[in-house]
Design a protein around this motif. Structure first.
Motif, PDB file in Angstrom:
ATOM      1  N   GLY A   1       0.793  -1.214   0.000  1.00 48.13           N
ATOM      2  CA  GLY A   1       0.000   0.000   0.000  1.00 48.13           C
ATOM      3  C   GLY A   1       0.824   1.262   0.000  1.00 48.13           C
ATOM      4  O   GLY A   1       0.473   2.244  -0.659  1.00 48.13           O
ATOM      5  N   ASP A   2       1.956   1.257   0.734  1.00 46.01           N
ATOM      6  CA  ASP A   2       2.776   2.463   0.786  1.00 46.01           C
ATOM      7  C   ASP A   2       3.383   2.783  -0.564  1.00 46.01           C
ATOM      8  O   ASP A   2       3.336   3.925  -1.033  1.00 46.01           O
ATOM      9  N   THR A   3       3.934   1.761  -1.239  1.00 43.16           N
ATOM     10  CA  THR A   3       4.534   1.962  -2.562  1.00 43.16           C
ATOM     11  C   THR A   3       3.480   2.381  -3.582  1.00 43.16           C
ATOM     12  O   THR A   3       3.713   3.266  -4.411  1.00 43.16           O
ATOM     13  N   THR A   4       2.322   1.755  -3.498  1.00 44.89           N
ATOM     14  CA  THR A   4       1.241   2.059  -4.439  1.00 44.89           C
ATOM     15  C   THR A   4       0.801   3.512  -4.311  1.00 44.89           C
ATOM     16  O   THR A   4       0.652   4.235  -5.308  1.00 44.89           O
ATOM     17  N   MET A   5       0.596   3.962  -3.084  1.00 44.11           N
ATOM     18  CA  MET A   5       0.124   5.326  -2.884  1.00 44.11           C
ATOM     19  C   MET A   5       1.190   6.358  -3.203  1.00 44.11           C
ATOM     20  O   MET A   5       0.893   7.440  -3.716  1.00 44.11           O
ATOM     21  N   THR A   6       2.443   6.035  -2.921  1.00 50.14           N
ATOM     22  CA  THR A   6       3.520   6.947  -3.297  1.00 50.14           C
ATOM     23  C   THR A   6       3.561   7.109  -4.814  1.00 50.14           C
ATOM     24  O   THR A   6       3.729   8.212  -5.333  1.00 50.14           O
ATOM     25  N   SER A   7       3.387   6.002  -5.534  1.00 49.38           N
ATOM     26  CA  SER A   7       3.380   6.055  -6.999  1.00 49.38           C
ATOM     27  C   SER A   7       2.229   6.906  -7.508  1.00 49.38           C
ATOM     28  O   SER A   7       2.379   7.680  -8.456  1.00 49.38           O
ATOM     29  N   LEU A   8       1.061   6.781  -6.864  1.00 42.48           N
ATOM     30  CA  LEU A   8      -0.104   7.551  -7.300  1.00 42.48           C
ATOM     31  C   LEU A   8       0.094   9.037  -7.023  1.00 42.48           C
ATOM     32  O   LEU A   8      -0.127   9.884  -7.897  1.00 42.48           O
ATOM     33  N   LEU A   9       0.527   9.362  -5.828  1.00 38.98           N
ATOM     34  CA  LEU A   9       0.652  10.761  -5.433  1.00 38.98           C
ATOM     35  C   LEU A   9       1.746  11.489  -6.194  1.00 38.98           C
ATOM     36  O   LEU A   9       1.701  12.706  -6.364  1.00 38.98           O
ATOM     37  N   SER A  10       2.756  10.756  -6.655  1.00 35.16           N
ATOM     38  CA  SER A  10       3.871  11.367  -7.382  1.00 35.16           C
ATOM     39  C   SER A  10       3.702  11.243  -8.892  1.00 35.16           C
ATOM     40  O   SER A  10       4.647  11.495  -9.640  1.00 35.16           O
ATOM     41  N   ASP A  11       2.491  10.849  -9.342  1.00 36.09           N
ATOM     42  CA  ASP A  11       2.164  10.739 -10.767  1.00 36.09           C
ATOM     43  C   ASP A  11       2.944   9.631 -11.469  1.00 36.09           C
ATOM     44  O   ASP A  11       3.123   9.664 -12.684  1.00 36.09           O
ATOM     45  N   GLY A  12       3.399   8.645 -10.712  1.00 36.17           N
ATOM     46  CA  GLY A  12       4.040   7.504 -11.333  1.00 36.17           C
ATOM     47  C   GLY A  12       3.027   6.575 -11.982  1.00 36.17           C
ATOM     48  O   GLY A  12       3.351   5.819 -12.900  1.00 36.17           O
ATOM     49  N   ILE A  13       1.783   6.590 -11.496  1.00 35.38           N
ATOM     50  CA  ILE A  13       0.664   5.854 -12.081  1.00 35.38           C
ATOM     51  C   ILE A  13      -0.543   6.787 -12.113  1.00 35.38           C
ATOM     52  O   ILE A  13      -0.582   7.805 -11.414  1.00 35.38           O
ATOM     53  N   ASP A  14      -1.523   6.438 -12.943  1.00 37.50           N
ATOM     54  CA  ASP A  14      -2.743   7.241 -13.053  1.00 37.50           C
ATOM     55  C   ASP A  14      -3.836   6.736 -12.119  1.00 37.50           C
ATOM     56  O   ASP A  14      -4.616   7.520 -11.575  1.00 37.50           O
ATOM     57  N   ILE A  15      -3.900   5.405 -11.975  1.00 40.48           N
ATOM     58  CA  ILE A  15      -4.948   4.759 -11.189  1.00 40.48           C
ATOM     59  C   ILE A  15      -4.303   3.728 -10.278  1.00 40.48           C
ATOM     60  O   ILE A  15      -3.439   2.966 -10.710  1.00 40.48           O
ATOM     61  N   ALA A  16      -4.742   3.693  -9.031  1.00 44.01           N
ATOM     62  CA  ALA A  16      -4.236   2.711  -8.074  1.00 44.01           C
ATOM     63  C   ALA A  16      -5.337   1.729  -7.710  1.00 44.01           C
ATOM     64  O   ALA A  16      -6.486   2.122  -7.481  1.00 44.01           O
ATOM     65  N   LEU A  17      -4.984   0.454  -7.671  1.00 46.51           N
ATOM     66  CA  LEU A  17      -5.866  -0.582  -7.127  1.00 46.51           C
ATOM     67  C   LEU A  17      -5.305  -0.950  -5.763  1.00 46.51           C
ATOM     68  O   LEU A  17      -4.256  -1.593  -5.661  1.00 46.51           O
ATOM     69  N   VAL A  18      -6.011  -0.538  -4.713  1.00 49.50           N
ATOM     70  CA  VAL A  18      -5.472  -0.658  -3.363  1.00 49.50           C
ATOM     71  C   VAL A  18      -6.635  -0.568  -2.382  1.00 49.50           C
ATOM     72  O   VAL A  18      -7.778  -0.298  -2.786  1.00 49.50           O
ATOM     73  N   GLY A  19      -6.374  -0.788  -1.115  1.00 47.20           N
ATOM     74  CA  GLY A  19      -7.429  -0.709  -0.120  1.00 47.20           C
ATOM     75  C   GLY A  19      -7.952   0.707   0.049  1.00 47.20           C
ATOM     76  O   GLY A  19      -7.182   1.674   0.049  1.00 47.20           O
ATOM     77  N   ALA A  20      -9.256   0.844   0.227  1.00 45.46           N
ATOM     78  CA  ALA A  20      -9.873   2.171   0.357  1.00 45.46           C
ATOM     79  C   ALA A  20      -9.385   2.916   1.588  1.00 45.46           C
ATOM     80  O   ALA A  20      -9.428   4.152   1.629  1.00 45.46           O
ATOM     81  N   GLU A  21      -8.884   2.181   2.579  1.00 49.48           N
ATOM     82  CA  GLU A  21      -8.394   2.855   3.786  1.00 49.48           C
ATOM     83  C   GLU A  21      -7.225   3.787   3.497  1.00 49.48           C
ATOM     84  O   GLU A  21      -7.011   4.774   4.195  1.00 49.48           O
ATOM     85  N   THR A  22      -6.467   3.483   2.432  1.00 42.86           N
ATOM     86  CA  THR A  22      -5.313   4.324   2.108  1.00 42.86           C
ATOM     87  C   THR A  22      -5.734   5.736   1.721  1.00 42.86           C
ATOM     88  O   THR A  22      -5.014   6.696   1.985  1.00 42.86           O
ATOM     89  N   SER A  23      -6.898   5.871   1.105  1.00 40.96           N
ATOM     90  CA  SER A  23      -7.375   7.210   0.735  1.00 40.96           C
ATOM     91  C   SER A  23      -7.687   8.033   1.980  1.00 40.96           C
ATOM     92  O   SER A  23      -7.532   9.259   1.987  1.00 40.96           O
ATOM     93  N   ILE A  24      -8.104   7.357   3.047  1.00 40.47           N
ATOM     94  CA  ILE A  24      -8.380   8.050   4.304  1.00 40.47           C
ATOM     95  C   ILE A  24      -7.081   8.524   4.946  1.00 40.47           C
ATOM     96  O   ILE A  24      -6.992   9.649   5.458  1.00 40.47           O
ATOM     97  N   TYR A  25      -6.051   7.683   4.893  1.00 38.72           N
ATOM     98  CA  TYR A  25      -4.758   8.080   5.456  1.00 38.72           C
ATOM     99  C   TYR A  25      -4.189   9.289   4.714  1.00 38.72           C
ATOM    100  O   TYR A  25      -3.633  10.207   5.324  1.00 38.72           O
ATOM    101  N   VAL A  26      -4.329   9.291   3.396  1.00 39.11           N
ATOM    102  CA  VAL A  26      -3.850  10.420   2.597  1.00 39.11           C
ATOM    103  C   VAL A  26      -4.631  11.679   2.953  1.00 39.11           C
ATOM    104  O   VAL A  26      -4.047  12.750   3.172  1.00 39.11           O
ATOM    105  N   TYR A  27      -5.936  11.553   3.017  1.00 44.38           N
ATOM    106  CA  TYR A  27      -6.799  12.703   3.322  1.00 44.38           C
ATOM    107  C   TYR A  27      -6.473  13.288   4.686  1.00 44.38           C
ATOM    108  O   TYR A  27      -6.492  14.519   4.871  1.00 44.38           O
ATOM    109  N   ALA A  28      -6.165  12.416   5.640  1.00 45.20           N
ATOM    110  CA  ALA A  28      -5.870  12.868   6.999  1.00 45.20           C
ATOM    111  C   ALA A  28      -4.580  13.671   7.082  1.00 45.20           C
ATOM    112  O   ALA A  28      -4.356  14.378   8.070  1.00 45.20           O
TER     113      ALA A  28
END
Length: 333
Positions: free
Chosen positions: A71-98
């Protein structure tokens, strides 16, 4: 499968890179979409069906699929524009938002709607009762991850205090849990597929219950993008969601052996017969979402599970991090 503590978000949220948005040309040129999946799993069968059966291609999308492993690598890739779409647990979006992200990750389509782990015993069990676990050694998933949070939630729902009623082992790395159980550690273990089925085939363990059916429906694995990507690429995301929905319907209609053959190339090291068994088990227990709409009750159950584990940084309203406009339009077509 899903990581929980995201100290790296402080860096990733503010990491800047050249923004690459996928856009279609009017002459029929394919649109490239970079997708990062948190792990490679039969649990994600509809995604591989959408690729192998050409559903994405029919929508004019060229899917560049990368397994981002965690999840950490996936979200880092998404937030840094390394990928366009992430398939990951929905809880990660809450951690980012927080973390007060200026461009938060927004969920727009659901792939799996239950936990994907199973309770496996070392010895055959006749009439299983969750109280049988009391006093036993339980080899659980890594502390702080979504599987462990769901596991503890289910145990508590069945009247078991994980900290008092069990000898709880949760300090073993995700990849080493199966080998630890196989070598003699624990009376019970929480395992993902296809390992659970393979253990049964080899006589190393016996599947006696499902954490997915016990916990109820929740957005366990979803597709999300940054809010800016959704805004600037609405047509592409709509096409992506349409192809996914077609694959989800296809998975519900086809025989398990047909589905297994369709995704076999993604699991070259797993026997076709095992893929078929796993697909059938996941579908029978309703793990594959039948459409991409992330339901509101599931969103709040997710937060209840997180809160019960002491891992919910803040309550987030459904409409804040879930985009339903695109998926609703696709379903109503």
């Amino acid at each position: 499968m899903h990581c929980n503590k995201y100290g790296w978000l402080f860096i990733a949220v503010f990491f800047t890179a050249t923004f690459l948005s996928a856009c279609s040309s009017s002459d029929g040129e394919m649109t490239d979409v970079r997708v990062g999946e948190v792990t490679r799993s039969i649990f994600y069968a509809p995604q591989y069906v959408a690729i192998s059966q050409g559903f994405f291609e029919e929508e004019g999308l060229n899917i560049d699929l990368t397994t981002t492993w965690g999840g950490d690598t996936t979200m880092t890739s998404l937030l840094s524009d390394g990928i366009d779409i992430a398939l990951v647990g929905a809880e990660t979006s809450i951690y980012v938002y927080a973390q007060d992200a200026n461009d938060p990750a927004v969920n727009f389509a659901q792939l799996t709607q239950t936990d994907g782990t199973f309770l496996v015993s070392r010895e055959p069990v006749g009439q299983f009762d969750w109280n049988d676990l009391k006093g036993s050694t339980f080899l659980a998933q890594r502390a702080g991850g979504m599987p462990q949070m769901v596991g503890e939630y289910v145990l508590k729902q069945n009247g078991i205090d994980p900290q008092k009623d069990l000898e709880l082992i949760q300090n073993i790395d995700f990849g080493n849990i199966p080998s630890a159980f196989a070598s003699g550690t624990g009376d019970y273990v929480q395992l993902f597929e296809p390992t659970a089925t393979q253990f049964e085939e080899e006589g190393l363990g016996f599947i006696i219950d499902s954490f997915g059916t016990q916990s109820g429906n929740l957005p366990y694995t979803v597709y999300m993008s940054k809010a800016s990507y959704l805004k600037n690429n609405e047509e592409t995301v709509e096409k992506f969601t349409r192809a996914l929905y077609q694959a989800q319907q296809w998975v519900q209609e086809q025989a398990p052996e047909v589905i297994a053959e369709a995704i076999q190339d993604f699991f070259e090291d797993t026997p076709l017969s095992t893929i078929e068994q796993v697909v059938e088990r996941y579908r029978d227990q309703g793990s594959f979402a039948e459409n991409p709409l992330l339901q509101e009750d599931g969103w709040y159950l997710l937060q209840e599970v997180m809160a019960e584990a002491g891992e919910l940084p803040m309550e987030v309203p459904y409409n804040e991090l879930v985009n339903t406009e695109i998926v609703t339009g696709v379903i109503e077509e």
